[in-house]
Design a protein around this motif. Sequence first.
Motif, short mmCIF file in Angstrom:
data_model
loop_
_atom_site.label_atom_id
_atom_site.label_comp_id
_atom_site.label_asym_id
_atom_site.label_seq_id
_atom_site.Cartn_x
_atom_site.Cartn_y
_atom_site.Cartn_z
N ASP A 1 0.86 -1.18 0.00
CA ASP A 1 0.00 0.00 0.00
C ASP A 1 0.90 1.23 0.00
N LEU A 2 1.07 1.83 -1.16
CA LEU A 2 1.96 2.98 -1.26
C LEU A 2 1.44 4.18 -0.47
N ASP A 3 0.12 4.27 -0.30
CA ASP A 3 -0.44 5.38 0.48
C ASP A 3 0.05 5.37 1.92
N SER A 4 0.37 4.19 2.43
CA SER A 4 0.83 4.10 3.82
C SER A 4 2.25 4.65 3.99
N TYR A 5 2.92 4.96 2.87
CA TYR A 5 4.28 5.51 2.93
C TYR A 5 4.29 7.01 2.61
N SER A 6 3.16 7.68 2.82
CA SER A 6 3.06 9.10 2.46
C SER A 6 4.05 9.98 3.22
N ASP A 7 4.56 9.49 4.36
CA ASP A 7 5.55 10.26 5.11
C ASP A 7 6.91 10.26 4.41
N ALA A 8 7.16 9.20 3.62
CA ALA A 8 8.46 9.08 2.96
C ALA A 8 8.37 9.18 1.45
N LEU A 9 7.16 9.08 0.91
CA LEU A 9 6.98 8.99 -0.54
C LEU A 9 5.90 9.93 -1.02
N ASP A 10 6.20 10.71 -2.06
CA ASP A 10 5.19 11.48 -2.80
C ASP A 10 4.97 10.78 -4.13
N ASN A 11 3.79 10.20 -4.28
CA ASN A 11 3.48 9.37 -5.45
C ASN A 11 2.68 10.19 -6.46
N TYR A 12 3.36 10.70 -7.47
CA TYR A 12 2.70 11.52 -8.49
C TYR A 12 2.22 10.61 -9.63
N THR A 13 0.94 10.27 -9.58
CA THR A 13 0.35 9.40 -10.60
C THR A 13 -1.12 9.71 -10.71
N HIS A 14 -1.83 8.96 -11.54
CA HIS A 14 -3.28 9.12 -11.69
C HIS A 14 -3.65 10.54 -12.09
N GLY A 15 -2.88 11.14 -12.99
CA GLY A 15 -3.14 12.48 -13.47
C GLY A 15 -2.30 13.55 -12.79
#
Length: 736
Positions: free
Chosen positions: A24-38
């Motif tokens: 679950d990449l959302d659970s890594y929001s403290d370490a990761l900014d996931n620029y996807t889905h537009g």
Amino acid sequence: MKKVLLIEDRYPRQKLFMDESRIDLDSYSDALDNYTHGKEKELLELALNERFDFAQYSYIIAHKSAFNENNAKFLTLLREYAKEHDKILILFSGGISINYYDNNEYEVLELNSQTFYSANLKLFLDATREDNENILMLCYGEDWKRNVVANAIENINTLLREHKSNDPIPFSKFSSLISKLDAIDYHFKKIEKSSRIEQEKIERFRDGLLDYLNQLTPTKSPSTPKKLLIHNNNTDIKLFENRIRFELEGGDIDSYISNNLLEDIKSKEFDVLFIKDNLSSNYLELYGLIIAHHIRLSLKLKEKRYIPIVIISDLDSATLNALSPLARILHSDGVYIIKNSKEAIEKFNSITLQPLTTYQYQNSFLNRIEVQAPENSTNHDIANEWAIDRWAEFLKVQTQAVKQNRDKIASMLYFKYLVAEYPIEQSTTLRFIPKKPTTQGKVLYIDDEWHKGWSDIFEAFFANSSVGFNTFEYDFKDKDESQIMQSITQSITNTLPDVVVLDLRLLQNDKNQSKIEALSGIKVAQTIKSINAGIQIIMLSASSQNRVLEKLYEYDIVGYIKKAHPQEQHTSPKESFKKLSDLLNEGLEKKYLKEIWSMQEDILELEILQSSNENYKKIKDEIDTVFEILNSNLENKMKFTILTIYKTLEILIEEYPTDKKGTYEKFVSLFKKFNITNYNNDISQLVCTRNFLAHAGDFRASCKNSVVKKPNQDNILTWFKMLQTILEKIDAQPNP
């Protein structure tokens, strides 16, 4: 903590790989900014205009061909930025077959997409949180150190084999082969830098690497699977050291499993779960099969959802399937059935069982099971509770009413099944902000279940918009139709909203009503239209029957919105909010019809229009068409309305002749006759605009400053008000 930037244009691919890897990449929001889905498109625009802040990231990760025609430009930008600011750049692509690493000018790693989107990514992100990451983890996973060392050994052996003489080897040729060893925190046998190195020293260095590699490779011993048993003292519990006693003492089975049993399961360590199929005095309740479904469908169990399940039964599979549709789970991967005997259990212990993959979960489990709705719930109740949860989750609404609804349904097996079967569209790291209506106005919401969370959802939707929103806060419980109608009539009359968002079913007996005209929402809509036909109505319905919903247009509504329905996979909250915003704008654009209707009704009640005078009969007929024309879908309805107002004034001139020559002069003279002198400019605009429309855009020079080439609602209201004023003045005369 270091921060990672991930840029991915192919969201479905990312989701597929992450689901397969159960990450679950959302659970890594403290370490990761996931620029996807537009969201990656927004980043591209900012980056190309030098307005994106890359400085906050230690690692920049991007799909190597994310931006089509802008791709080369963007990759150049990333490479130059990484080189200039000493950033680590990681590129992935499905077309990369061999991992490539270089740290000459700056650190760059290129790898295959499937390798990147694997457990390696989780390892890397976890290590980033602990500040002990290395980008080679993305290539080699937990074996990254062993891979680096093994590759170095292979490179050294190749170098020694290809070096034909016994002469020393150039240091530069040797050092380039072992450059990745710098990433490993280990002091190998050192080789002093010199122009050339003797082969014997290189061999000793290689042997040191071999020793280190052996230290990194632990000796594995076979382990016995850990077993957990759920029972009610109706099987041989002595065969299991780890067990949970089923102890439901009245109450709801779903609540007990979700709030008690699953919490015990979460706290246990096990590899295989054994469940007795019957756990009560009534064998046919088959609580064990219900537990098996809860385990597979409960998101809070995380990885334990996929654990192998063994059903211990005194019956065979065929008999269980005849007794309950829940037995279909026995035909899914990862679920087994054995006899309730010591021999069968001991024999099964010798078999190695593997947890489900994400693919098996979707295609073998979800596609084969059948979970039925609770017997005490109607289809409408289920759809409504489901919709509240979906819409509130999408807008991130967290009120007491929403929480109560979620607490009520969260433990229910049927809703767990719906969540798994129809997952809500996940928002990106940017919180989704729905499109708000842009037109000002008043909106009233009427729903018998407003207090269950719907009012909170609409409050959140209308927040910071130009709309004044109110809920008809009324206790519908135990009220009959006449009481409800009376209260709604009073509210509508007092507030005169521009738009009413109206639930289709407001009474309990609506739930089983098949005739659309008998539904309470339709009767309320008709009542609203009788008060003022200009009030616009948007219907809200939990129905999934499109045939029924399309018939709603027969009742002069702007449109309808479907509440999220379990059977409507293609109806997402995002689409519903967009449609709602569009319908609200359409309805609020028509709010002037409220005033038109009120003015028309007042005019038609004038005493002069009740007389037998032929001219007044004609005027009454003309006035009676104004609202109908403006409320229609006619392309030229503004033009037709202007012609109607103009014609009505012409009829009045016939009734009150004047010696003036021009139409404008005649109309001014008519108004002056009844002491009305403040409409001269409006009369000029009306006459000039009528002639412009009637004569294909031609107008006299005298009309240059008066003609309205594109008449709007305000013009219509002014001219209709002008007509109302003259008719009321005439009506007020002693002998009109």
